[in-house]
Design an enzyme around this catalytic site. Structure first.
Site, mmCIF file in Angstrom:
data_model
loop_
_atom_site.group_PDB
_atom_site.id
_atom_site.type_symbol
_atom_site.label_atom_id
_atom_site.label_comp_id
_atom_site.label_asym_id
_atom_site.label_seq_id
_atom_site.Cartn_x
_atom_site.Cartn_y
_atom_site.Cartn_z
ATOM 1 N N CYS A 63 0.830 -1.202 0.000
ATOM 2 C CA CYS A 63 0.000 0.000 0.000
ATOM 3 C C CYS A 63 0.873 1.265 0.000
ATOM 4 O O CYS A 63 1.554 1.526 -0.971
ATOM 5 C CB CYS A 63 -0.989 -0.044 1.164
ATOM 6 S SG CYS A 63 -2.383 1.067 0.968
ATOM 7 N N HIS A 72 -3.583 -5.676 0.813
ATOM 8 C CA HIS A 72 -2.966 -5.900 2.122
ATOM 9 C C HIS A 72 -2.924 -7.381 2.495
ATOM 10 O O HIS A 72 -3.857 -7.882 3.112
ATOM 11 C CB HIS A 72 -3.763 -5.165 3.201
ATOM 12 C CG HIS A 72 -3.586 -3.691 3.182
ATOM 13 N ND1 HIS A 72 -2.575 -3.051 3.868
ATOM 14 C CD2 HIS A 72 -4.284 -2.720 2.563
ATOM 15 C CE1 HIS A 72 -2.666 -1.745 3.664
ATOM 16 N NE2 HIS A 72 -3.691 -1.509 2.881
ATOM 17 N N GLU A 74 -1.205 -8.697 4.817
ATOM 18 C CA GLU A 74 -1.107 -8.832 6.283
ATOM 19 C C GLU A 74 -2.473 -8.737 6.967
ATOM 20 O O GLU A 74 -2.608 -9.094 8.129
ATOM 21 C CB GLU A 74 -0.138 -7.766 6.836
ATOM 22 C CG GLU A 74 -0.707 -6.380 7.085
ATOM 23 C CD GLU A 74 -0.927 -5.534 5.820
ATOM 24 O OE1 GLU A 74 -0.831 -6.082 4.712
ATOM 25 O OE2 GLU A 74 -1.225 -4.337 5.972
#
Lengths: 226, 83
Positions: free
Chosen positions: A86, A194, A196
Site C-alpha cells: 500500500c 494488504h 497482512e
C-alpha cells in the site's frame, strides 16, 4: 528469517504486519524508526501501509528521503527481498525502486473492500506458495492506488513477467489491472492490496499468507533472487 | 535572493479525477461554459543565490522532489528579490 519493518511518522499498518509475522507466522520482526541506517542483520524488509508524512506533497514522496530508505535501497541492491504494501508500494515507486506511480483512484473515492486478484506470476520469491493464475481475495484500502506507467513500461512489465497480481475486477483504474509488480531483478515487490490483513479466518480470510510463506520458503534459495 | 514560483500539474495523458469533480461542481453552479478544470500544486520558494545557477537548481528540485515526472509536469517563474 528476520524481517525489518520501517515505521514512518504516519504509518498505520505496521502493527498489523508485526502481528501477522510474529503471532501468525512465527517470523521474527522488528519495528524500526526512520533513523536506522544499517539493515545488514535482516533477511527481508517490509514497508507497511499508512500515510507516511501525512501524504504531504504526494504519497511516499517525503518518506523516500529518510535515512532508513537509503538503507533499504542498499539492501535491495544486494538482491535481498523488499516488499512495499500500500503506502509501502507508493514509497518504492517514489524511491525509484519500482517503475511507475500511484495516482488518485479513478472514482476519486477512498476504496475499502475485499478485492479478487489473480496471481499472474507465481514464480517470484513472493508468490511461489500460490498456484499459477490462482484467484485470491485480499483487502484493499486506498485513495491513491491507481497504478500508472507508460505503454513502453507496461509492455516491458509484461515481457519480463513482472506483474505478480492483477485485479479481476479493476477497482481503481490501474493500467493493465495491475495490483502488484516486482522489479526486473525480482527481489522488490510492491502491491496495493494488504496480505497482512488476510492471515486469519477470524478476520475474513487467509489468502494473504502465501506472500509471507513464499518469502519464508525462498529465504535460503539464492537462485531465485536475480 | 530569488523568488521561484513553481506550478506542478498532471501531464495531459493522466486522468485528473479531482479536476473533473470540480468541473462538475462548477457546472452544477450553472457555469456551463467551463470546458475543463486542471487541479495542480503551487509552490513559492525563496532561495538565496548559490554556486549553481538558480534555474538549474529549481529544475533539479522539481525533478527530485516537487514533481513526480512519471505523471506530472512543471513550470516555474524566477524573479530576483531585493535584499
Amino acid at each position: 528469517m528476520k524481517v525489518a519493518i520501517p515505521v514512518f511518522p504516519g504509518s498505520n499498518c505496521d502493527e498489523d504486519l508485526y502481528h501477522a509475522l510474529w503471532d501468525i507466522l512465527q517470523i521474527t520482526a522488528d519495528l524500526l524508526p526512520v533513523t536506522v541506517t544499517n539493515l545488514s542483520q535482516y533477511d527481508a524488509v517490509i514497508l507497511p501501509g499508512g500515510f507516511s508524512y501525512g501524504d504531504y506533497l504526494r504519497s511516499g514522496a517525503i518518506a523516500r528521503f529518510t535515512p532508513i530508505m537509503a538503507a533499504v535501497k542498499d539492501f535491495a541492491s544486494t538482491g535481498k527481498p523488499v516488499v512495499g504494501i500500500c503506502n509501502g508500494f507508493q514509497i518504492l515507486t517514489e524511491a525509484g525502486l519500482l517503475p511507475g506511480a500511484l495516482r488518485a483512484n479513478q472514482s476519486s473515492r477512498f476504496i475499502c473492500q475485499n478485492s479478487e486478484l489473480q496471481v499472474t506470476n507465481n514464480q517470484t520469491i513472493f508468490s511461489t506458495a500460490y498456484q499459477p493464475q490462482e484467484h485470491i481475495k485480499l483487502p484493499i484500502a486506498h485513495g491513491e492506488g491507481n497504478y500508472y506507467c507508460d505503454l513502453t513500461t507496461l509492455a516491458e512489465l509484461r515481457a519480463q513477467k513482472q506483474i505478480v497480481f492483477e485485479y479481476v475486477d479493476n477497482p481503481n483504474g490501474s493500467v493493465g489491472n495491475i495490483a502488484g509488480i516486482v522489479n526486473r531483478r525480482g527481489n522488490v515487490l510492491g502491491m496495493m492490496p494488504h496480505p497482512e490483513r488476510a492471515v486469519e479466518v477470524l478476520l475474513g480470510g487467509t489468502d494473504g499468507l502465501g506472500v509471507f510463506t513464499s518469502l519464508l520458503a525462498n529465504n535460503q534459495r539464492e537462485d531465485v533472487h536475480a | 535572493m530569488y523568488l521561484a514560483k513553481v506550478y506542478v500539474t498532471y501531464k495531459n495523458s493522466i486522468l485528473d479525477p479531482k479536476g473533473e469533480a470540480i468541473n462538475d461542481a462548477l457546472h452544477r453552479l450553472a457555469y456551463q461554459n467551463v470546458e475543463s478544470v486542471t487541479l495542480g500544486k503551487y509552490f513559492e520558494l525563496k532561495v538565496k543565490a548559490g554556486q549553481q545557477p538558480i534555474a538549474d537548481q529549481v529544475d533539479e528540485m522539481c525533478d527530485r522532489l516537487l514533481a513526480n515526472v512519471n505523471m506530472e509536469s512543471y513550470r516555474y517563474e524566477i524573479t530576483e528579490l531585493e535584499d
